[in-house]
Design an enzyme around this catalytic site. Structure first.
Site, PDB file in Angstrom:
ATOM      1  N   GLY A 104       0.823  -1.205   0.000  1.00  0.00           N
ATOM      2  CA  GLY A 104       0.000   0.000   0.000  1.00  0.00           C
ATOM      3  C   GLY A 104       0.851   1.247   0.000  1.00  0.00           C
ATOM      4  CG  HIS A 151       5.261  -5.876  -4.473  1.00  0.00           C
ATOM      5  ND1 HIS A 151       3.983  -5.689  -3.995  1.00  0.00           N
ATOM      6  CD2 HIS A 151       5.975  -4.771  -4.115  1.00  0.00           C
ATOM      7  CE1 HIS A 151       3.918  -4.515  -3.376  1.00  0.00           C
ATOM      8  NE2 HIS A 151       5.110  -3.946  -3.435  1.00  0.00           N
ATOM      9  CB  SER A 178     -20.834  -5.896 -24.502  1.00  0.00           C
ATOM     10  OG  SER A 178     -19.931  -6.949 -24.174  1.00  0.00           O
ATOM     11  N   GLY A 179     -21.175  -8.324 -26.799  1.00  0.00           N
ATOM     12  CA  GLY A 179     -20.409  -9.001 -27.838  1.00  0.00           C
ATOM     13  C   GLY A 179     -19.061  -9.474 -27.350  1.00  0.00           C
ATOM     14  N   GLY A 180     -18.700  -9.098 -26.104  1.00  0.00           N
ATOM     15  CA  GLY A 180     -17.418  -9.507 -25.545  1.00  0.00           C
ATOM     16  C   GLY A 180     -17.498 -10.851 -24.851  1.00  0.00           C
ATOM     17  CB  VAL A 181     -14.766 -12.987 -23.494  1.00  0.00           C
ATOM     18  CG1 VAL A 181     -14.660 -14.276 -22.687  1.00  0.00           C
ATOM     19  CG2 VAL A 181     -14.008 -13.131 -24.811  1.00  0.00           C
ATOM     20  CG  ASP A 182     -15.750 -10.153 -19.427  1.00  0.00           C
ATOM     21  OD1 ASP A 182     -14.993 -11.134 -19.551  1.00  0.00           O
ATOM     22  OD2 ASP A 182     -15.348  -8.995 -19.238  1.00  0.00           O
ATOM     23  CB  SER A 183     -21.836  -9.844 -21.836  1.00  0.00           C
ATOM     24  OG  SER A 183     -21.412  -9.719 -23.186  1.00  0.00           O
ATOM     25  CB  CYS A 243       5.192  -4.151   0.192  1.00  0.00           C
ATOM     26  SG  CYS A 243       6.014  -2.569  -0.159  1.00  0.00           S
ATOM     27  CE1 TYR A 244       1.434   1.099   5.816  1.00  0.00           C
ATOM     28  CE2 TYR A 244      -0.150  -0.693   6.015  1.00  0.00           C
ATOM     29  CZ  TYR A 244       0.343   0.527   6.445  1.00  0.00           C
ATOM     30  OH  TYR A 244      -0.239   1.170   7.509  1.00  0.00           O
ATOM     31  CD  GLU A 246       2.162  -8.521  -5.075  1.00  0.00           C
ATOM     32  OE1 GLU A 246       1.831  -7.393  -4.682  1.00  0.00           O
ATOM     33  OE2 GLU A 246       3.005  -9.232  -4.496  1.00  0.00           O
ATOM     34  CE  LYS A 283     -11.632 -10.537 -20.702  1.00  0.00           C
ATOM     35  NZ  LYS A 283     -12.882  -9.821 -21.018  1.00  0.00           N
TER      36      LYS A 283
END
Length: 526
Positions: free
Chosen positions: A61, A178, A232-237, A88-89, A180, A382
């Site tokens: 942070g 870090h 929307s035409g995207g992968v998610d929806s 870290c923090y 990650e 994602k």
């Protein structure tokens, strides 16, 4: 953020102290097969009580533990006796809260650094041996100067004599670097050691498991009600819609609002996928004229986003009203909300993460819609959505498609938008992607697209002078969607792509390649 719900899996709770890359901690833990959730430090005590996690990670942070009123972890976490990793923090507040000391460092470390392993530890099993030196990624202005009782140093760096420490008895660990981020090459394995070797958690977080659990949740929530889903035409929806259809079948109707800002032929591809491949009830709304008329001449990117969002809701509402009038009223609205949207929408600092992205679909619904939300992907990243798409049998070519923003070409056309400029951009983008596929590079690139710059230049084509637009090409590599670097094309490829665009797209006389690297949150062009 809603109150956490106890999942059916062993859980790691990640207490967010404001790092830009906190999401990556959760992703790495999930990649190790362990479920994780991120919560702001202010609500960590309630989340800890609700989730009953088997281990906790404190994120980095921007604050300094030396400052009055800086964030702290709830005492309840320490009292519970679960394994803790501070990053870290998170390392510094872990240290201070247990009786150690931290100071503002004279020798700060930002970027690539090297640590020397001083002592064997379960955290380093199979990765780092005592006496070896390894690359990590640092980002700190403070450092630990005295350890709490029971701790010992397990690694040092030039600027951090306590770069990693451990209390093996209580299973408390702290690292100044870090793990990650991809810039710490062995970081994912280190986090896997923490959740498996130290916390003893099972790797039972899979998309096959999630699919069955999600279907059961959808059926329980919806009952015999009707759901409409905005595509929307995207992968998610699309993945959300296919999952919901598997759960409730004909109770789902999808509404595809085609706003005229998609890539070449994508609208037809969406219709074919839903009506032809899956036979999912679909309402296709050709709203291009409405959207483009409202956007005509608009140059401000934020205004573009807000206009598109407003018109989408209005168009969607009109279609929902028609369904209701036809005897198919819906009590639920499905959205492809992802976990990063949820995390970003509850930023506790009011800082950059609030303003970097303004296109979340987690802002709730207009009161007039009077619907309940169905968000089956709300806890997924994602890459997990893509894995779920494969699990559901979606075509590989669709699942692997490069990310496309909700506002579409509107933000890849900086400056004022006109129909002519969008047509030019759409044609150039299609040629560029075609060349990428022909070169066998599409899957090696995380995201590639063309941008029509608000700049016209004088050029000579044949024996005539031209005054046309400049087209910028972008291609980035990324493993996490948070940071990106430009893709290192060879000049032969760029030459072929540029030549085709200039020869085949009237209105462009110059092509440039964007070679900037981007920090977190700025993958897309605006």
């Amino acid at each position: 953020m809603p109150d956490p719900v106890k999942p059916a899996h062993d859980t790691v709770l990640i207490v967010d102290f404001g790092s830009q890359v906190t999401q990556l901690i959760a992703r790495r833990v999930r990649e190790a097969g362990v479920y994780s959730e991120v919560v702001p430090f202010q609500s960590a005590e309630a989340a800890f009580a609700a989730l009953k996690p088997k281990a906790v990670i404190f994120s980095g942070g921007p604050a300094s533990t030396t400052a009055t009123g800086s964030p702290r972890a709830p005492q309840a976490i320490f009292d519970a006796g679960v394994p803790i990793l501070g990053i870290c923090y998170g390392q510094m507040t872990l240290c201070e809260q247990l009786g150690g000391s931290v100071e503002s460092a004279d020798h700060r470390e930002f970027g690539r650094a090297f640590i020397e392993v001083k002592k064997a530890s379960p955290m380093f099993d199979g990765i780092w041996a005592p006496g070896t030196r390894h690359q990590v990624w640092m980002s700190h202005g403070d450092r630990v100067i005295a350890l709490p009782d029971g701790f010992e140093v397990i690694a040092t760096s030039e600027g951090a004599p306590f770069a990693a420490f451990a209390d093996e008895r209580r299973k408390y660990y702290g690292v100044m670097f870090h793990p990650e981020v991809v810039h710490t090459p062995d970081g994912a394995r280190l986090l896997a050691n923490f959740v498996h070797n130290i916390a003893g958690l099972a790797g039972d977080w899979t998309m096959a498991e999630f699919r069955g659990e999600a279907i059961a949740r959808i059926r329980d929530q919806v009952g015999d009600g009707r759901v409409i889903c905005g595509l929307s035409g995207g992968v998610d929806s699309t993945v959300a819609a296919v999952l919901i259809h598997e759960a409730i079948g004909e109770q789902l109707t999808c509404i595809f609002v085609d706003h005229g800002l998609m890539r070449l032929d994508e609208g037809a591809e969406v219709v074919d996928l839903f009506r032809g491949h899956y036979n999912i009830p679909l309402v296709h709304v050709d709203a291009a004229k409405t959207f483009l008329s409202a956007l005509e001449g608009e140059a401000d990117p934020e205004a573009k986003r807000k206009t598109i969002g407003r018109l989408f809701v209005e168009t969607f509402q009109a279609e929902a009203d028609k369904l209701a009038a036809g005897g198919k009223p819906a009590g639920f609205l499905a959205q492809g909300t992802l976990y990063p949207d949820v995390i970003e929408s509850v930023s506790f600092t009011g800082g950059p993460s609030v303003t970097i992205k303004s296109h979340h679909n987690v802002g709730g619904l207009p009161e007039r819609m009077n619907m309940k939300l169905v968000e089956p992907l709300r806890m997924l990243f994602k890459d997990e959505v893509r894995a779920l798409g494969h699990e559901l049998g979606l075509p590989d070519a669709f699942i692997g498609r490069h990310p496309f923003p909700g506002p579409g070409l509107a933000i890849r056309c900086p400056g004022a938008i006109t129909r002519q400029k969008l047509d030019i951009l759409r044609a150039a983008d299609a040629i560029y992607l075609d060349e990428i596929r022909k070169a066998g590079l599409y899957d090696a690139i995380w995201q590639a697209f063309a941008v029509l710059l608000p700049v016209q230049t004088v050029g000579v084509m044949g024996d005539a002078r031209t005054y046309d637009f400049v087209c910028a090409l972008r291609a980035v590599t990324s493993v996490d969607g948070m940071t990106a670097d430009f893709f290192p094309y060879d000049m032969d490829f760029l030459g072929r792509a540029a030549t085709r665009i200039i020869n085949e797209v009237k209105g462009i006389n110059r092509v440039v390649y964007d070679v900037t690297s981007k920090p977190p949150g700025t993958i897309e062009w605006e």
